[in-house]
Design a protein around this motif. Sequence first.
Motif, mmCIF file in Angstrom:
data_model
loop_
_atom_site.group_PDB
_atom_site.id
_atom_site.type_symbol
_atom_site.label_atom_id
_atom_site.label_comp_id
_atom_site.label_asym_id
_atom_site.label_seq_id
_atom_site.Cartn_x
_atom_site.Cartn_y
_atom_site.Cartn_z
ATOM 1 N N LEU A 1 0.930 -1.263 0.055
ATOM 2 C CA LEU A 1 0.049 -0.035 -0.169
ATOM 3 C C LEU A 1 0.743 1.179 0.029
ATOM 4 C CD1 LEU A 1 -2.596 -0.968 2.505
ATOM 5 C CD2 LEU A 1 -3.031 -0.947 0.307
ATOM 6 N N SER A 2 0.233 2.204 -0.631
ATOM 7 C CA SER A 2 1.205 3.712 -0.390
ATOM 8 C C SER A 2 1.092 4.099 0.962
ATOM 9 C CB SER A 2 0.409 4.634 -1.319
ATOM 10 O OG SER A 2 -1.019 5.040 -0.770
ATOM 11 N N PRO A 3 1.704 5.076 1.566
ATOM 12 C CA PRO A 3 1.621 5.421 2.743
ATOM 13 C C PRO A 3 0.403 6.074 3.211
ATOM 14 C CG PRO A 3 3.668 6.099 1.870
ATOM 15 C CD PRO A 3 2.965 5.546 0.778
ATOM 16 N N ALA A 4 -0.210 6.622 2.173
ATOM 17 C CA ALA A 4 -1.565 7.227 2.413
ATOM 18 C C ALA A 4 -2.687 6.332 2.527
ATOM 19 C CB ALA A 4 -1.958 8.294 1.194
ATOM 20 N N ALA A 5 -2.422 5.339 1.682
ATOM 21 C CA ALA A 5 -3.665 4.205 1.699
ATOM 22 C C ALA A 5 -3.651 3.629 3.039
ATOM 23 C CB ALA A 5 -3.303 3.306 0.758
ATOM 24 N N GLU A 6 -2.349 3.445 3.509
ATOM 25 C CA GLU A 6 -1.940 2.450 4.611
ATOM 26 C C GLU A 6 -2.548 3.274 6.052
ATOM 27 O OE1 GLU A 6 -1.578 -0.263 7.085
ATOM 28 O OE2 GLU A 6 -0.506 -0.575 5.240
ATOM 29 N N ALA A 7 -2.378 4.890 5.995
ATOM 30 C CA ALA A 7 -2.872 5.722 6.844
ATOM 31 C C ALA A 7 -4.423 5.350 6.987
ATOM 32 C CB ALA A 7 -2.574 6.810 6.774
ATOM 33 N N LEU A 8 -4.971 5.577 6.004
ATOM 34 C CA LEU A 8 -6.387 5.768 5.783
ATOM 35 C C LEU A 8 -6.996 4.418 6.124
ATOM 36 C CD1 LEU A 8 -9.304 6.767 5.109
ATOM 37 C CD2 LEU A 8 -8.903 6.534 2.726
ATOM 38 N N LEU A 9 -6.392 3.296 5.747
ATOM 39 C CA LEU A 9 -6.709 1.860 6.085
ATOM 40 C C LEU A 9 -6.929 1.689 7.611
ATOM 41 C CD1 LEU A 9 -7.798 -0.800 5.220
ATOM 42 C CD2 LEU A 9 -5.386 -1.335 4.797
ATOM 43 N N GLU A 10 -5.782 2.312 8.563
ATOM 44 C CA GLU A 10 -5.830 2.234 9.814
ATOM 45 C C GLU A 10 -7.088 2.970 10.331
ATOM 46 O OE1 GLU A 10 -4.791 0.898 13.164
ATOM 47 O OE2 GLU A 10 -3.697 0.467 11.316
ATOM 48 N N PHE A 11 -7.415 4.307 9.862
ATOM 49 C CA PHE A 11 -8.746 4.782 10.287
ATOM 50 C C PHE A 11 -9.827 4.106 10.206
ATOM 51 C CE2 PHE A 11 -6.090 8.823 10.390
ATOM 52 C CZ PHE A 11 -6.864 9.316 11.238
ATOM 53 N N ILE A 12 -9.917 3.337 8.881
ATOM 54 C CA ILE A 12 -11.207 2.321 8.785
ATOM 55 C C ILE A 12 -11.308 1.563 9.615
ATOM 56 C CG2 ILE A 12 -12.017 0.717 7.142
ATOM 57 C CD1 ILE A 12 -11.096 2.550 4.763
ATOM 58 N N ARG A 13 -10.120 0.624 10.272
ATOM 59 C CA ARG A 13 -9.959 -0.362 11.247
ATOM 60 C C ARG A 13 -10.333 0.296 12.573
ATOM 61 N NH1 ARG A 13 -4.413 -1.404 8.757
ATOM 62 N NH2 ARG A 13 -4.503 -3.488 7.480
ATOM 63 N N ARG A 14 -10.037 1.568 13.013
ATOM 64 C CA ARG A 14 -10.443 1.988 14.151
ATOM 65 C C ARG A 14 -11.765 2.424 14.452
ATOM 66 N NH1 ARG A 14 -5.278 5.109 14.139
ATOM 67 N NH2 ARG A 14 -6.432 6.953 13.716
ATOM 68 N N ASN A 15 -12.340 2.927 13.545
ATOM 69 C CA ASN A 15 -13.897 3.071 13.199
ATOM 70 C C ASN A 15 -14.805 2.224 13.172
ATOM 71 O OD1 ASN A 15 -12.965 6.058 13.634
ATOM 72 N ND2 ASN A 15 -13.132 6.265 11.213
ATOM 73 N N THR A 16 -14.270 0.864 12.975
ATOM 74 C CA THR A 16 -15.307 -0.169 12.676
ATOM 75 C C THR A 16 -14.954 -1.264 13.613
ATOM 76 O OG1 THR A 16 -13.516 -1.133 11.183
ATOM 77 C CG2 THR A 16 -15.496 0.225 10.304
ATOM 78 N N ARG A 17 -14.071 -0.986 14.617
ATOM 79 C CA ARG A 17 -13.715 -2.050 15.803
ATOM 80 C C ARG A 17 -14.282 -1.665 17.138
ATOM 81 N NH1 ARG A 17 -8.524 -4.687 12.801
ATOM 82 N NH2 ARG A 17 -9.495 -6.074 11.291
#
Length: 406
Positions: A390-406
């Motif tokens: 993943l690009s750095p930006a994609a990895e960062a957004l993916l982490e936000f998605i994980r945090r907001n759904t768990r």
Amino acid sequence: MRTQVEEKNLNIMQIKFFCQIARRGSISRAADDLFRTQSAVTRSMHDLEADLGVTLYERHYNGMVLTEYGKRLLPRAQNAIEDLQSVPALLSKLKERTMTVREPTEPVWLFNTRRLEIFLRLYKMNHTQTVAEQLHISQPAVSAALKVLEKGAGISFFRRTAEGVKPTVAADIIYPNISRAINELAHIRDDIATCNGLLIGNVRIGALPLSRSQILPQSITAFQARHPAITVQTNESPYDSLLAELRSGNIDFIVGALRNHQPHSDICSEVLFQEEIIITSRAGHRLLSSCQLPDDLQNAQWILPRSQTPARHMLETAFAAIGIAPPQPQVETGDAAMVRGLLLHSDMLAVVSSTQMAYELENGILAVIPVIMPNTRRSIGITLRSSGLLSPAAEALLEFIRRNTR
């Protein structure tokens, strides 16, 4: 595909030299492997470092040692080169069925960024003049680049038709590899910025229906409050189209309902949460107070997912489990806005994800018909390429998605 017109293209041959030096630990040994002079490889590395504005190697008594920048770039550079080096083997499998096969060789004809961009754009646009105008080059230059590719491959990639140039099977086979390589190169400058403490670039998400109402809007809003310079692009195509774009590196990941039987070793998934399907109606619907449920459902008008989709199959199984014949829909759609509008302006029923209509349910705009749909629990999550970076930006957004759904 992320376009490269805004910034200078990276030279793929220089990237190849960079990878070879890392593998061999020496410019002289890399030069021997590459059939280049040592001075030519040295000059190529100086040009690459000047282009990127960083030092990739340090000279030590025992050879060339990667700097922190070099270490960060190497996996992505290797992925790009490996994708290109795999192309001859892919074409050989096709040629076995149609012509005499030459032994696969180093595809030097592929190590030219502009040539590959012409291929990718022509694959999508099917018109040489349009590609020439987009890249600010002449139409003969487009044709010449294509001839080099086809001569090197020993096979045609496009055929002329009345509607323009159409990709051949050979082009279909190599498109994902070339697209992934170009996309990897596009992220190299983002990696360098991350090493310098900056998060730049864009994120491209495949947005399946269950992600569009809450998961992605909430995550993207939170992410951009922290990183307003990042651009987020969503693609709402059907799953199979998104999967093809994921394989080609044109989207970073897919968010939505996971497929239970993923037959592809190059694709992996990550569960975010699980949920069950519910039956919904407008507020005040007569069935909300019915004493004849679930029998009254048989006479209802229905909005259902499209046929042949995993959700539709799951619903048919659930209706059978509660003793009702699968209903015939008045409307088939996977679009949440369409479902919402139809429910609000009719007495139709819909079978949806609770997440998909959470706002409407919480605010009394829609209501839940009190019938349990058995065996409709499914996993909502993320689909990615198994070996993708993943690009750095994609990895960062993916982490936000994980945090907001768990």
